[in-house]
Design a protein around this motif. Structure first.
Motif, PDB file in Angstrom:
ATOM      1  N   MET A 263       0.665  -1.208  -0.060  1.00 23.84           N
ATOM      2  CA  MET A 263       0.011  -0.100   0.006  1.00 23.84           C
ATOM      3  C   MET A 263       0.825   1.220   0.086  1.00 23.84           C
ATOM      4  SD  MET A 263      -3.053  -0.893   2.343  1.00 23.84           S
ATOM      5  CE  MET A 263      -4.234   0.376   2.049  1.00 23.84           C
ATOM      6  N   LYS A 264       0.948   1.971  -1.064  1.00 28.08           N
ATOM      7  CA  LYS A 264       1.565   3.146  -1.116  1.00 28.08           C
ATOM      8  C   LYS A 264       1.184   4.559  -1.456  1.00 28.08           C
ATOM      9  CE  LYS A 264       5.904   0.937  -2.038  1.00 28.08           C
ATOM     10  NZ  LYS A 264       5.845  -0.012  -0.994  1.00 28.08           N
ATOM     11  N   ILE A 265       1.377   5.508  -0.698  1.00 28.85           N
ATOM     12  CA  ILE A 265       1.009   6.825  -1.113  1.00 28.85           C
ATOM     13  C   ILE A 265       1.617   7.658  -2.251  1.00 28.85           C
ATOM     14  CG2 ILE A 265       0.293   9.081  -0.201  1.00 28.85           C
ATOM     15  CD1 ILE A 265      -0.261   7.869   2.519  1.00 28.85           C
ATOM     16  N   ILE A 266       0.839   7.467  -3.332  1.00 26.97           N
ATOM     17  CA  ILE A 266       1.616   8.117  -4.527  1.00 26.97           C
ATOM     18  C   ILE A 266       2.042   9.553  -4.409  1.00 26.97           C
ATOM     19  CG2 ILE A 266       1.428   8.539  -7.086  1.00 26.97           C
ATOM     20  CD1 ILE A 266       0.360   5.820  -7.258  1.00 26.97           C
ATOM     21  N   ALA A 267       0.820  10.178  -3.781  1.00 23.15           N
ATOM     22  CA  ALA A 267       0.813  11.802  -3.734  1.00 23.15           C
ATOM     23  C   ALA A 267       0.127  12.008  -2.453  1.00 23.15           C
ATOM     24  CB  ALA A 267       0.569  12.274  -4.879  1.00 23.15           C
ATOM     25  N   SER A 268       0.397  13.136  -1.896  1.00 22.59           N
ATOM     26  CA  SER A 268      -0.116  13.606  -0.800  1.00 22.59           C
ATOM     27  C   SER A 268      -0.237  15.190  -0.921  1.00 22.59           C
ATOM     28  CB  SER A 268       0.429  13.076   0.500  1.00 22.59           C
ATOM     29  OG  SER A 268      -0.012  13.452   1.782  1.00 22.59           O
ATOM     30  N   GLN A 269      -1.350  15.700  -1.075  1.00 22.52           N
ATOM     31  CA  GLN A 269      -1.524  17.277  -1.007  1.00 22.52           C
ATOM     32  C   GLN A 269      -2.713  17.738  -0.369  1.00 22.52           C
ATOM     33  OE1 GLN A 269       0.154  17.849  -5.281  1.00 22.52           O
ATOM     34  NE2 GLN A 269      -1.225  19.511  -5.168  1.00 22.52           N
ATOM     35  N   SER A 270      -2.449  18.970  -0.096  1.00 27.59           N
ATOM     36  CA  SER A 270      -3.585  19.548   0.593  1.00 27.59           C
ATOM     37  C   SER A 270      -4.820  19.996  -0.198  1.00 27.59           C
ATOM     38  CB  SER A 270      -3.119  20.597   1.641  1.00 27.59           C
ATOM     39  OG  SER A 270      -4.294  21.578   2.183  1.00 27.59           O
ATOM     40  N   GLY A 271      -5.983  19.740   0.120  1.00 24.74           N
ATOM     41  CA  GLY A 271      -6.996  20.617  -0.636  1.00 24.74           C
ATOM     42  C   GLY A 271      -7.733  21.476   0.619  1.00 24.74           C
ATOM     43  N   ASP A 272      -7.242  21.559   1.582  1.00 27.47           N
ATOM     44  CA  ASP A 272      -7.772  22.595   2.425  1.00 27.47           C
ATOM     45  C   ASP A 272      -9.037  22.422   3.033  1.00 27.47           C
ATOM     46  OD1 ASP A 272      -6.282  24.432   3.700  1.00 27.47           O
ATOM     47  OD2 ASP A 272      -6.052  25.577   2.021  1.00 27.47           O
ATOM     48  N   PHE A 273      -9.596  21.196   3.052  1.00 36.17           N
ATOM     49  CA  PHE A 273     -10.578  20.632   3.522  1.00 36.17           C
ATOM     50  C   PHE A 273     -11.815  21.122   2.802  1.00 36.17           C
ATOM     51  CE2 PHE A 273      -8.871  20.040   7.896  1.00 36.17           C
ATOM     52  CZ  PHE A 273      -8.990  18.669   8.016  1.00 36.17           C
ATOM     53  N   THR A 274     -11.898  21.763   1.449  1.00 31.02           N
ATOM     54  CA  THR A 274     -12.821  22.240   0.666  1.00 31.02           C
ATOM     55  C   THR A 274     -13.054  21.294  -0.626  1.00 31.02           C
ATOM     56  OG1 THR A 274     -11.541  23.737  -0.788  1.00 31.02           O
ATOM     57  CG2 THR A 274     -12.029  24.278   1.169  1.00 31.02           C
ATOM     58  N   ARG A 275     -14.302  21.403  -1.134  1.00 38.02           N
ATOM     59  CA  ARG A 275     -14.489  20.628  -2.306  1.00 38.02           C
ATOM     60  C   ARG A 275     -13.815  21.089  -3.645  1.00 38.02           C
ATOM     61  NH1 ARG A 275     -20.628  18.543  -3.709  1.00 38.02           N
ATOM     62  NH2 ARG A 275     -20.553  18.536  -1.542  1.00 38.02           N
ATOM     63  N   THR A 276     -13.935  22.330  -3.742  1.00 41.87           N
ATOM     64  CA  THR A 276     -13.089  23.188  -4.801  1.00 41.87           C
ATOM     65  C   THR A 276     -11.486  22.563  -4.905  1.00 41.87           C
ATOM     66  OG1 THR A 276     -14.440  24.981  -4.212  1.00 41.87           O
ATOM     67  CG2 THR A 276     -12.747  25.294  -6.113  1.00 41.87           C
ATOM     68  N   LYS A 277     -10.974  22.921  -3.714  1.00 42.16           N
ATOM     69  CA  LYS A 277      -9.586  22.423  -3.788  1.00 42.16           C
ATOM     70  C   LYS A 277      -9.225  20.903  -3.945  1.00 42.16           C
ATOM     71  CE  LYS A 277      -7.865  26.513  -1.548  1.00 42.16           C
ATOM     72  NZ  LYS A 277      -7.093  27.067  -0.240  1.00 42.16           N
ATOM     73  N   GLY A 278     -10.140  20.077  -3.330  1.00 43.81           N
ATOM     74  CA  GLY A 278     -10.134  18.729  -3.495  1.00 43.81           C
ATOM     75  C   GLY A 278     -10.085  18.133  -4.974  1.00 43.81           C
ATOM     76  N   LYS A 279     -11.153  19.077  -5.749  1.00 47.11           N
ATOM     77  CA  LYS A 279     -11.383  18.750  -6.985  1.00 47.11           C
ATOM     78  C   LYS A 279      -9.984  19.071  -7.890  1.00 47.11           C
ATOM     79  CE  LYS A 279     -14.588  19.670 -10.901  1.00 47.11           C
ATOM     80  NZ  LYS A 279     -14.123  20.730 -11.783  1.00 47.11           N
ATOM     81  N   ALA A 280      -9.655  20.491  -7.621  1.00 53.73           N
ATOM     82  CA  ALA A 280      -8.502  20.824  -8.285  1.00 53.73           C
ATOM     83  C   ALA A 280      -7.411  20.070  -8.342  1.00 53.73           C
ATOM     84  CB  ALA A 280      -8.256  22.266  -7.867  1.00 53.73           C
ATOM     85  N   VAL A 281      -6.702  19.745  -7.114  1.00 60.30           N
ATOM     86  CA  VAL A 281      -5.763  18.922  -6.494  1.00 60.30           C
ATOM     87  C   VAL A 281      -5.849  17.526  -7.113  1.00 60.30           C
ATOM     88  CG1 VAL A 281      -4.504  17.758  -4.810  1.00 60.30           C
ATOM     89  CG2 VAL A 281      -5.112  20.053  -4.405  1.00 60.30           C
ATOM     90  N   MET A 282      -7.048  16.981  -7.227  1.00 59.85           N
ATOM     91  CA  MET A 282      -7.187  15.851  -7.769  1.00 59.85           C
ATOM     92  C   MET A 282      -7.044  15.676  -9.162  1.00 59.85           C
ATOM     93  SD  MET A 282      -7.779  12.506  -6.660  1.00 59.85           S
ATOM     94  CE  MET A 282      -7.707  11.194  -7.730  1.00 59.85           C
ATOM     95  N   GLU A 283      -7.373  16.757  -9.984  1.00 61.16           N
ATOM     96  CA  GLU A 283      -7.141  16.919 -11.412  1.00 61.16           C
ATOM     97  C   GLU A 283      -5.853  16.687 -11.850  1.00 61.16           C
ATOM     98  OE1 GLU A 283     -11.449  19.593 -12.524  1.00 61.16           O
ATOM     99  OE2 GLU A 283      -9.462  20.519 -12.177  1.00 61.16           O
ATOM    100  N   THR A 284      -5.196  17.707 -11.117  1.00 63.80           N
ATOM    101  CA  THR A 284      -3.643  17.718 -11.373  1.00 63.80           C
ATOM    102  C   THR A 284      -3.237  16.474 -11.024  1.00 63.80           C
ATOM    103  OG1 THR A 284      -3.608  20.012 -10.403  1.00 63.80           O
ATOM    104  CG2 THR A 284      -1.623  18.843 -10.632  1.00 63.80           C
ATOM    105  N   LEU A 285      -3.521  15.746  -9.880  1.00 61.96           N
ATOM    106  CA  LEU A 285      -2.608  14.549  -9.741  1.00 61.96           C
ATOM    107  C   LEU A 285      -2.970  13.360 -10.556  1.00 61.96           C
ATOM    108  CD1 LEU A 285      -2.787  14.478  -5.869  1.00 61.96           C
ATOM    109  CD2 LEU A 285      -0.876  15.152  -7.248  1.00 61.96           C
ATOM    110  N   LEU A 286      -4.182  13.338 -10.958  1.00 59.40           N
ATOM    111  CA  LEU A 286      -4.680  12.421 -12.085  1.00 59.40           C
ATOM    112  C   LEU A 286      -3.851  12.387 -13.402  1.00 59.40           C
ATOM    113  CD1 LEU A 286      -8.639  12.312 -11.363  1.00 59.40           C
ATOM    114  CD2 LEU A 286      -7.258  10.558 -11.442  1.00 59.40           C
ATOM    115  N   SER A 287      -3.779  13.716 -13.807  1.00 57.00           N
ATOM    116  CA  SER A 287      -2.948  13.723 -15.011  1.00 57.00           C
ATOM    117  C   SER A 287      -1.591  13.511 -14.874  1.00 57.00           C
ATOM    118  CB  SER A 287      -3.324  15.168 -15.864  1.00 57.00           C
ATOM    119  OG  SER A 287      -2.621  16.125 -15.043  1.00 57.00           O
ATOM    120  N   ALA A 288      -1.052  13.806 -13.392  1.00 60.11           N
ATOM    121  CA  ALA A 288       0.456  13.568 -13.261  1.00 60.11           C
ATOM    122  C   ALA A 288       0.700  11.934 -12.968  1.00 60.11           C
ATOM    123  CB  ALA A 288       0.743  14.246 -12.291  1.00 60.11           C
TER     124      ALA A 288
END
Ligand code: AHR
Length: 394
Positions: A263-288
């Protein structure tokens, strides 16, 4: 009807925690420190500016102190004895509070500094506190920190200047509170922490009412390990990094998955507990990390819901191609579980109002309260969601 101090016997709000459980002592590990805490009974199943709930004639600190002053004369303390007591007591500590004479609860003024409104959980937390104040007819000054630490510091300093009777803080960040808490203590104003803790000496506040955040992270990790037979490539969406809740949820999850080398954490990034940032961070990480990810652990439901949108926008199926587990157990998370998009959520109760005001009333009556009360939670999985959504209080 305004409730006035009578030892609590006439308060209709008492005993409303729903399941009839009594609070009981239990040792828990928080921040790696084993301490004595109390597990709160479950609440019943039922959302930069300062606003006042039910404003009435606020009683100034001076009046409060004069009530206290006359009370100590009334109990007839010899001067030398009370001086000796003062010399050995810590001002603002539970001992000190215990010697205060009761004040009418209808007269106390609470200053509440809230983090902001970053998540559905937070909105529900504010609502629970505000509704309970209204129910008990206790005046509450509500300061929305708008997720800016300094706004909260300024609000609390303002409460001290105003001379409120009790200060309640739901801190956005855990650091940077010491000078303000010392000021409150110097002014003799008890401080109650709710929803998150602070990094400060325990004698600078009366009590903290929180969930066991390490336990929450551990539950999410163990759940994911079970579902993936211990093999997962994970994106971790972290809450506000300066908040103890984020550090602890991270630690609990890391501890659980450490038992599973695949079980490996590939990336760990803050989304500041918000839906908007969670979405934005996930978009970036999905393409990376195209094609690499099969699980998301989000520190709260709002970020998970944002991540779900990003996963769908990338043409993948959340809940299937990518498993999603998060924390909070808000109603929108149950809706997402019913739709099959969220797999599990670990409950972090937002219904702090009844417990908070029971605690406030005890402090106002001069009773001792435990330094830490843990608000319990449980894990909810997708197949339970349809049956349980109507029971969710927030
Ligand atoms: O402090 C509690 C956390 O803060 C909740 O889990 C999260 O949703 C909120 O913003």
């Amino acid at each position: 009807m305004a409730f006035e101090s009578d030892g609590g016997a006439s308060n209709p709000a008492h005993g409303q925690h729903g399941n009839g459980l009594d609070a009981h002592d239990r040792s828990v590990v928080c921040s790696g420190v084993r301490r004595k805490a109390v597990i709160a009974p479950r609440p019943p199943a039922t959302a930069g500016r300062e606003t006042s709930m039910k404003p009435r004639n606020p009683v100034s600190r001076r009046v409060f102190l004069s009530i206290l002053g006359s009370a100590s004369i009334a109990v007839g303390c010899a001067r030398s004895e009370s001086e000796a007591e003062r010399a050995t007591s810590k001002p603002g500590s539970a001992n000190d509070t215990a010697r205060r004479a009761p004040k009418k609860l209808s007269e106390i003024v609470i200053g509440f500094s809230q983090t902001g409104a970053e998540s559905s959980w937070r909105v529900a937390h504010s609502k629970s506190v505000q509704e309970e104040a209204e129910k008990r007819k206790i005046q509450l000054l509500f300061a929305d920190g708008q997720n800016v630490h300094n706004n909260q510091i300024n609000a609390v300093n303002g409460f001290i200047t105003k001379g409120v009777d009790i200060i309640v803080i739901a801190p956005q960040e855990s650091l940077g509170w010491k000078p303000t808490l010392k000021e409150a203590k110097r002014a003799g104003i008890p401080v109650v922490l709710t929803s998150r803790g602070v990094d400060a000496d325990e004698d600078l506040y009366e009590t903290v009412l929180v969930a066991d955040f390490v336990w929450e992270g551990r539950q999410a990790g163990e759940w994911l390990a079970k579902q993936t037979n211990g093999s997962a490539r994970i994106i971790e969406l972290v809450g506000t990094p300066a908040a103890d809740v984020a550090t602890m949820r991270k630690a609990g999850f890391a501890e659980a998955i450490a038992k599973h080398p695949d079980m490996k954490i590939i990336a760990s990034q803050s989304g500041d507990f918000t839906r908007t940032k969670g979405k934005a961070v996930m978009e970036t990480l999905l393409s990376a990390h195209k094609g690499e990810i099969n699980a998301v652990y989000a520190h709260n439901d709002d970020m998970a819901l944002g991540a779900i949108q990003a996963i769908e926008a990338a043409g993948l199926k959340p809940g299937k191609d990518i498993l999603v587990v998060s924390v909070d157990a808000v109603k929108p998370a149950f809706e997402a579980m019913i739709e099959g998009k969220l797999n599990a959520t670990v409950e972090c109760s937002a219904v702090h109002g009844p417990l908070l005001f029971d605690t406030i009333e005890k402090i106002a009556r001069g009773e001792k309260v435990p330094k830490r009360t843990i608000v319990p939670g449980k894990v909810f999985e997708r197949d339970q969601a349809a049956a349980l959504i109507s029971t969710r209080p927030y």
